[in-house]
Design an enzyme around this catalytic site. Structure first.
Site, PDB file in Angstrom:
ATOM      1  N   ASN A  70      32.693  43.798  37.886  1.00  0.00           N
ATOM      2  CA  ASN A  70      32.938  42.690  38.797  1.00  0.00           C
ATOM      3  C   ASN A  70      34.333  42.808  39.421  1.00  0.00           C
ATOM      4  OD1 ASN A  70      33.084  40.237  40.099  1.00  0.00           O
ATOM      5  ND2 ASN A  70      32.070  39.101  38.482  1.00  0.00           N
ATOM      6  N   ASP A  71      35.377  42.553  38.638  1.00  0.00           N
ATOM      7  CA  ASP A  71      36.738  42.588  39.202  1.00  0.00           C
ATOM      8  C   ASP A  71      37.080  43.948  39.796  1.00  0.00           C
ATOM      9  OD1 ASP A  71      36.983  40.048  38.258  1.00  0.00           O
ATOM     10  OD2 ASP A  71      38.122  40.607  36.471  1.00  0.00           O
ATOM     11  N   VAL A  72      36.596  45.016  39.160  1.00  0.00           N
ATOM     12  CA  VAL A  72      37.020  46.358  39.596  1.00  0.00           C
ATOM     13  C   VAL A  72      36.367  46.776  40.916  1.00  0.00           C
ATOM     14  CG1 VAL A  72      37.559  47.111  37.245  1.00  0.00           C
ATOM     15  CG2 VAL A  72      35.291  47.594  38.197  1.00  0.00           C
ATOM     16  N   ALA A  86      38.762  38.048  35.584  1.00  0.00           N
ATOM     17  CA  ALA A  86      39.834  37.345  36.293  1.00  0.00           C
ATOM     18  C   ALA A  86      39.417  35.942  36.724  1.00  0.00           C
ATOM     19  CB  ALA A  86      40.296  38.153  37.498  1.00  0.00           C
TER      20      ALA A  86
END
Ligand code: NAP
Length: 480
Positions: A403-405, A444
């Protein structure tokens, strides 16, 4: 063991043979530790690296056991049995996703051992007639200070990661000033003790200040930053062991501790860089406290979802597929199903690569370890900087629990907490398929616009189940 030692001593007349054995084993162990770190840095040699480290540690222990004037082995054997009884089940049964907290526990006990050895050593001195020299006392104070703060700091990190303690940062007014005053007081105590070793009343104060600072250091840090903090605590534990080496006059401990200290430090720097965060931001930024962002505040865009059979068709028709694994693949333990999907696609002549983000998952190398466990060829794993240029030519970017990456907000949304973090350019692929269970955010705590792009299809479900279904569909159409 005593009998063997007695025999060794009889043959040599003195401690000669035992000392020669210890010296040789220390030299070989030191070389093996260096080689181990070197080999651990590449997936193809990592197993060899592990083995080298294990042999080195065995030699180091054997060397220590024969060299010193040990009166009785009873307590050593007891410690060995108790330690093995606690450590082996953790190593065998603890899930891979729990490795960060397991590592925190190891650091806690390693640091406690260093602090206790330092304390015992201090009280063994005849402080009035034969006090330690200032040099030895300086190292001893550093050992106890670093050992003490790493012990409680690592226990706190364990508690946050295991969610026994609140994972959110706990903050209060003037916290940084208060914390730095405690550290300052601990350093002043250490300096005074170095100059006046016989001031034994100050020693317990140093200990209390050290363990208190360990707690205070960790409470303002969010659970999300714990893996980075653990790498840093690893570094402190290593330095503490190195100081212990100076106190005990053990060159091997100095070397091993320095290697541990330096590698932990380098690792935390790599992790900070991969998240585009500074050290001070991780340690004092209370990250995760206010997890709001512009992305979360705007109106929700519609998402397009697909089923496993449709995704199988899209993947089967592609020439180039880049798989982006993330934390969700680890949670679902989907790596073996990913291997099945990889096999089905390569059988059809699809070129499949895996894009590895340095902080995908919850610990460095998390994805590499899982994919290696599923025996996906190493040469199919490509690091972020090397693969990012390939996304525009890629037919499908298959995001598995990442997700965040892959959040494009990191590139353009200055209000986003992950702004500036290097990401994998999945949004540049011709089609994106994203597997996750819901529209919930990742680590995050922010929404991801990748999921609402026109060319993105969401495949909702547990990664293991939906990848298994997709691989089955492909196997069916492959004629199996
Ligand atoms: P992530 O942003 O935490 O997202 C993981 C996603 O996986 C979630 O959105 C979740 O969505 C999904 N998921 C969870 N369980 C799943 C399941 N069983 N099946 C399918 N999907 C599942 O993960 P990431 O993209 O790997 O990023 C890592 C984050 O950790 C980064 O923010 C990084 O900075 C941080 N971090 C990493 C390290 C490290 O060393 N690797 C260290 C410190 C911090 P659903 O709940 O909707 O399924």
């Amino acid at each position: 063991m005593n009998a063997i030692l007695a025999a060794v001593e009889q043959t040599s007349g003195e401690h000669g043979m035992a000392t020669a054995f210890a010296t040789a084993s220390y030299v070989i162990a030191a070389a093996l530790f260096v080689l181990s770190l070197k080999w651990l840095s590449a997936p193809s040699t990592a197993r060899r690296g592990n083995l080298a480290g294990e042999i080195g540690m065995t030699l180091a222990i054997l060397g220590a056991l024969v060299q010193h004037d040990i009166i009785s082995y009873r307590w050593i054997i007891t410690g060995f049995v108790v330690g093995a009884a606690a450590g082996a089940p953790m190593a065998i049964w603890m899930r891979m996703t729990a490795v960060p907290q397991r590592t925190a526990l190891s650091h806690a006990f390693g640091a406690l051992a260093a602090a206790l050895v330092g304390t015992a050593h201090y009280y063994l001195y005849d402080l009035h007639n034969a006090p330690p020299t200032s040099v030895v006392m300086g190292f001893l104070c550093l050992e106890v200070l670093l050992g003490g703060l790493t012990f409680t700091g690592s226990l706190m990190a364990f508690g946050k990661l295991q969610e026994i303690l609140p994972t959110r940062p706990i903050v209060f007014k003037n916290q940084n000033v208060f914390n730095l005053s405690i550290l300052g007081a601990a350093i002043i105590s250490a300096v005074l003790l170095t100059i006046h070793p016989q001031w034994s009343w100050l020693f317990p104060i140093l200990l209390v200040l050290a363990v208190t600072f360990g707690v205070l250091l960790i409470i303002p840090i969010g659970g999300a930053d714990m893996p980075t903090v653990i790498a840093l605590l690893n570094s402190y534990a290593g330095l503490s062991a190195s100081m212990m080496g100076f106190v005990l006059n053990s060159k091997l401990l100095i070397i091993a501790g320095a290697l541990d200290g330096a590698s932990g430090f380098i690792l935390s720097v790599i992790m900070c860089r991969a998240m585009n965060r500074s050290f001070t931001n991780v340690l004092f930024g209370a990250f995760g406290q206010v997890q709001t962002s512009a992305a979360g505040a705007g109106e929700k865009k519609a998402v397009k979802s697909a089923q496993a059979d449709e995704v199988a068709q899209i993947l089967g028709a592609a020439q180039n597929v880049i798989v982006i694994p993330g934390y969700g693949m680890a949670v679902a333990q989907a790596q073996h199903k990913v291997r099945e999907l990889y096999d089905q696609l390569t059988k059809r002549g699809v070129n499949v690569k895996f894009a590895i983000h340095p902080v995908a998952g919850r610990m460095p190398g998390h994805m590499n370890v899982l994919l290696a466990e599923a025996e996906i060829p190493y040469d199919r794993l490509v690091e972020m900087d090397d693969i990012n240029g390939e996304f525009p030519q890629c037919d499908v970017a298959l995001v598995i629990g990442a997700n965040d990456v892959v959040n494009p907000a990191a590139r353009h949304d200055k209000s986003s907490p992950i702004y500036g973090m290097p990401i994998l350019n999945a949004d540049k692929a011709k089609t994106v398929v994203a597997i996750k269970r819901s529209m919930n955010p990742g680590f995050a705590g922010i929404d991801n616009e990748l999921y609402t792009l026109d060319r993105t299809l969401m495949l909702f479900g547990d990664a293991k189940a939906v990848i298994s279904a997709t691989a089955r569909e492909l196997a069916g159409s492959n004629g199996h």
